[in-house]
Design a protein around this motif. Sequence first.
Motif, PDB file in Angstrom:
ATOM      1  N   LEU A   1      -8.565   1.921 -24.888  1.00 20.96           N
ATOM      2  CA  LEU A   1      -7.910   2.393 -23.297  1.00 20.96           C
ATOM      3  C   LEU A   1      -6.975   1.406 -23.088  1.00 20.96           C
ATOM      4  N   PRO A   2      -6.386   2.310 -22.877  1.00 17.37           N
ATOM      5  CA  PRO A   2      -4.885   0.929 -22.648  1.00 17.37           C
ATOM      6  C   PRO A   2      -5.178   0.825 -21.681  1.00 17.37           C
ATOM      7  N   ARG A   3      -4.703  -0.036 -20.668  1.00 14.40           N
ATOM      8  CA  ARG A   3      -4.224  -0.747 -18.745  1.00 14.40           C
ATOM      9  C   ARG A   3      -2.960  -1.672 -18.842  1.00 14.40           C
ATOM     10  N   PRO A   4      -2.107  -0.925 -18.228  1.00 13.63           N
ATOM     11  CA  PRO A   4      -0.995  -1.782 -17.889  1.00 13.63           C
ATOM     12  C   PRO A   4      -0.982  -2.741 -17.193  1.00 13.63           C
ATOM     13  N   GLY A   5      -0.218  -3.630 -17.599  1.00  8.82           N
ATOM     14  CA  GLY A   5      -0.200  -5.441 -17.228  1.00  8.82           C
ATOM     15  C   GLY A   5      -1.832  -5.852 -17.600  1.00  8.82           C
ATOM     16  N   GLU A   6      -2.581  -4.941 -18.459  1.00  9.68           N
ATOM     17  CA  GLU A   6      -4.263  -5.670 -18.321  1.00  9.68           C
ATOM     18  C   GLU A   6      -3.812  -5.610 -20.446  1.00  9.68           C
ATOM     19  N   PRO A   7      -5.419  -6.656 -20.814  1.00  9.41           N
ATOM     20  CA  PRO A   7      -5.453  -6.041 -22.203  1.00  9.41           C
ATOM     21  C   PRO A   7      -6.175  -4.291 -22.204  1.00  9.41           C
ATOM     22  N   ALA A   8      -6.704  -3.858 -22.991  1.00  9.44           N
ATOM     23  CA  ALA A   8      -7.351  -2.884 -23.470  1.00  9.44           C
ATOM     24  C   ALA A   8      -8.431  -2.877 -23.618  1.00  9.44           C
ATOM     25  N   VAL A   9      -9.140  -1.874 -22.817  1.00 11.65           N
ATOM     26  CA  VAL A   9     -10.968  -2.132 -23.077  1.00 11.65           C
ATOM     27  C   VAL A   9     -11.420  -0.558 -24.259  1.00 11.65           C
ATOM     28  N   GLN A  10     -12.944  -0.933 -24.474  1.00 16.58           N
ATOM     29  CA  GLN A  10     -13.344  -0.107 -25.428  1.00 16.58           C
ATOM     30  C   GLN A  10     -14.156   0.957 -24.290  1.00 16.58           C
ATOM     31  N   ARG A  11     -14.283   1.894 -24.948  1.00 16.88           N
ATOM     32  CA  ARG A  11     -15.435   2.799 -23.918  1.00 16.88           C
ATOM     33  C   ARG A  11     -16.050   4.186 -24.630  1.00 16.88           C
ATOM     34  N   ALA A  12     -17.196   4.049 -24.726  1.00 13.55           N
ATOM     35  CA  ALA A  12     -17.802   5.083 -25.587  1.00 13.55           C
ATOM     36  C   ALA A  12     -18.093   6.249 -24.430  1.00 13.55           C
ATOM     37  N   LEU A  13     -17.393   7.446 -25.247  1.00 14.94           N
ATOM     38  CA  LEU A  13     -17.363   8.405 -25.188  1.00 14.94           C
ATOM     39  C   LEU A  13     -17.887   9.212 -25.981  1.00 14.94           C
ATOM     40  N   PRO A  14     -18.054  10.548 -25.536  1.00  8.43           N
ATOM     41  CA  PRO A  14     -17.885  11.204 -26.637  1.00  8.43           C
ATOM     42  C   PRO A  14     -17.106  12.031 -26.629  1.00  8.43           C
ATOM     43  N   PRO A  15     -16.713  12.923 -28.334  1.00  9.29           N
ATOM     44  CA  PRO A  15     -15.991  13.368 -28.814  1.00  9.29           C
ATOM     45  C   PRO A  15     -15.217  14.025 -27.517  1.00  9.29           C
ATOM     46  N   GLN A  16     -15.897  15.060 -27.025  1.00 10.54           N
ATOM     47  CA  GLN A  16     -15.255  16.134 -26.584  1.00 10.54           C
ATOM     48  C   GLN A  16     -14.014  15.424 -25.243  1.00 10.54           C
ATOM     49  N   ALA A  17     -14.281  14.366 -24.973  1.00 14.54           N
ATOM     50  CA  ALA A  17     -13.881  13.856 -23.321  1.00 14.54           C
ATOM     51  C   ALA A  17     -12.462  13.689 -24.464  1.00 14.54           C
ATOM     52  N   TRP A  18     -12.123  14.023 -25.075  1.00 16.41           N
ATOM     53  CA  TRP A  18     -10.873  14.020 -25.505  1.00 16.41           C
ATOM     54  C   TRP A  18      -9.723  15.123 -25.935  1.00 16.41           C
ATOM     55  N   GLU A  19     -10.724  16.357 -24.966  1.00 12.44           N
ATOM     56  CA  GLU A  19     -10.373  17.653 -25.365  1.00 12.44           C
ATOM     57  C   GLU A  19      -8.671  17.631 -24.275  1.00 12.44           C
ATOM     58  N   SER A  20      -8.770  17.055 -22.764  1.00  7.12           N
ATOM     59  CA  SER A  20      -8.235  17.758 -21.812  1.00  7.12           C
ATOM     60  C   SER A  20      -6.918  16.549 -22.341  1.00  7.12           C
ATOM     61  N   ALA A  21      -7.251  15.564 -22.324  1.00 11.11           N
ATOM     62  CA  ALA A  21      -6.235  14.447 -23.216  1.00 11.11           C
ATOM     63  C   ALA A  21      -5.385  15.292 -24.350  1.00 11.11           C
ATOM     64  N   HIS A  22      -5.820  15.821 -25.313  1.00 11.97           N
ATOM     65  CA  HIS A  22      -5.307  16.851 -26.089  1.00 11.97           C
ATOM     66  C   HIS A  22      -4.309  17.964 -26.073  1.00 11.97           C
ATOM     67  N   ALA A  23      -4.965  18.368 -24.555  1.00  6.97           N
ATOM     68  CA  ALA A  23      -4.322  19.534 -24.029  1.00  6.97           C
ATOM     69  C   ALA A  23      -2.623  18.948 -23.269  1.00  6.97           C
ATOM     70  N   ARG A  24      -3.171  17.738 -22.591  1.00  2.00           N
ATOM     71  CA  ARG A  24      -1.692  16.804 -21.594  1.00  2.00           C
ATOM     72  C   ARG A  24      -0.942  16.462 -22.929  1.00  2.00           C
ATOM     73  N   LEU A  25      -1.690  16.163 -23.983  1.00  2.52           N
ATOM     74  CA  LEU A  25      -0.371  15.573 -24.589  1.00  2.52           C
ATOM     75  C   LEU A  25       0.291  16.828 -25.766  1.00  2.52           C
ATOM     76  N   LEU A  26       0.078  17.969 -25.673  1.00  4.21           N
ATOM     77  CA  LEU A  26       0.159  18.852 -26.544  1.00  4.21           C
ATOM     78  C   LEU A  26       1.236  19.459 -25.097  1.00  4.21           C
ATOM     79  N   SER A  27       0.994  19.551 -23.923  1.00  5.68           N
ATOM     80  CA  SER A  27       2.191  20.187 -22.638  1.00  5.68           C
ATOM     81  C   SER A  27       3.664  19.197 -22.348  1.00  5.68           C
ATOM     82  N   THR A  28       2.752  18.179 -22.482  1.00  5.22           N
ATOM     83  CA  THR A  28       3.951  17.017 -21.882  1.00  5.22           C
ATOM     84  C   THR A  28       5.031  16.821 -23.247  1.00  5.22           C
ATOM     85  N   LEU A  29       4.484  16.879 -24.381  1.00  3.47           N
ATOM     86  CA  LEU A  29       5.810  17.086 -25.727  1.00  3.47           C
ATOM     87  C   LEU A  29       6.199  18.714 -25.307  1.00  3.47           C
ATOM     88  N   HIS A  30       5.973  19.710 -25.371  1.00  2.00           N
ATOM     89  CA  HIS A  30       6.577  20.616 -25.304  1.00  2.00           C
ATOM     90  C   HIS A  30       7.669  21.100 -24.004  1.00  2.00           C
TER      91      HIS A  30
END
Length: 354
Positions: free
Chosen positions: A319-348
């Motif tokens: 996970l990136p952070r503005p002005g600071e080094p990125a960090v690691q986190r263990a997350l379930p695959p489903q955690a990406w669902e809303s980020a994927h939806a927001r990615l599509l919405s933003t591109l459109h």
Amino acid sequence: MRLATPSGFATEVFLLEKPDQTLLPEGAWTLVGDERLREAWTRAGMPEPEHALWVSVPEEEKRLRTVIPWLEHWARVPLHRDATVVALGGGVLTDLTGLAASLFLRGVAWQVWPTSLLAMADAALGGKTGADLAAGKNLVGAFHPPRRLVACTDFLTSLPERHLENGRWELIKTALIMGEMGWAMEMLQEGPVKFAWVERALAFKAGVVHRDPRESGERRLLNLGHTLGHALEAASGYQLLHGESVGLGLLGSCFLAEEQGLKSYPAGLLDLLARRLTHLAPLVAPWADCLPLLARDKKAVRAAHADGETAVTQIQCVLPRPGEPAVQRALPPQAWESAHARLLSTLHQEGVRA
């Protein structure tokens, strides 16, 4: 110029404008090169060993079956253990050549001469070699660092614009890992890729790889953008190039980081990211196609059920952070669902504004 690398680093790194034959192996050597580069190689006055292999390796042929004829050829020559293999080409060819070098006689030395921006910025350095399986990308491979990396920017002049843009995303990834907002903004602007950007990215990666050669900790940060990116790449039927997929994964990672409670990226940077990615929106697969591919991620953690079956419970995400080094986190695959939806919405939305 030779880049400064940590003391004891396995690979010498050179960044040049034109090829220099004095950097080729001093003893016996052979070559595996992209056939499209043969004319440019000889025109530059570079020697061609007697048993060189000039090949074409498209993305879909990044498979074990591709390297078997190379190994058989080296055995017929025969290539001895003290010889060096030189790989000349983009990331697919150099990954496969490094893998073949690691297998032949249980490991012969090799050099990598990357000729695409993507390979220069990422694939060529670090000793990761690999081939794809039907189940996913780079599921077969070995850590086998090249003795020398020679990146010649003259080879980039013949690349199509799409492939230059493809490599730019790996450079932007490095800036986001470091938390270098100014550098990321600079690279997101229009204009040619700068020599200094490649130099900085290589120096950063060399330091990370030296501290964590087997990817057990810090080196996993180099996977920023790749978790969702690899899934998008495969789900597109590889119509998306690797760097393009990483770019989409970077924007998705920014969204996921915010959802995880980390500091939000400024709208200006997110807008620049989206603007450079908008044209890829038609190739972004729906979430239902991405989830099974995320579950095959090499960084996935499996847990056993009472019935003996296993299931993916978490993925190591960067996970990136503005002005600071990125960090690691263990997350379930489903955690990406809303980020994927927001990615599509933003591109459109960005596409409508354009």
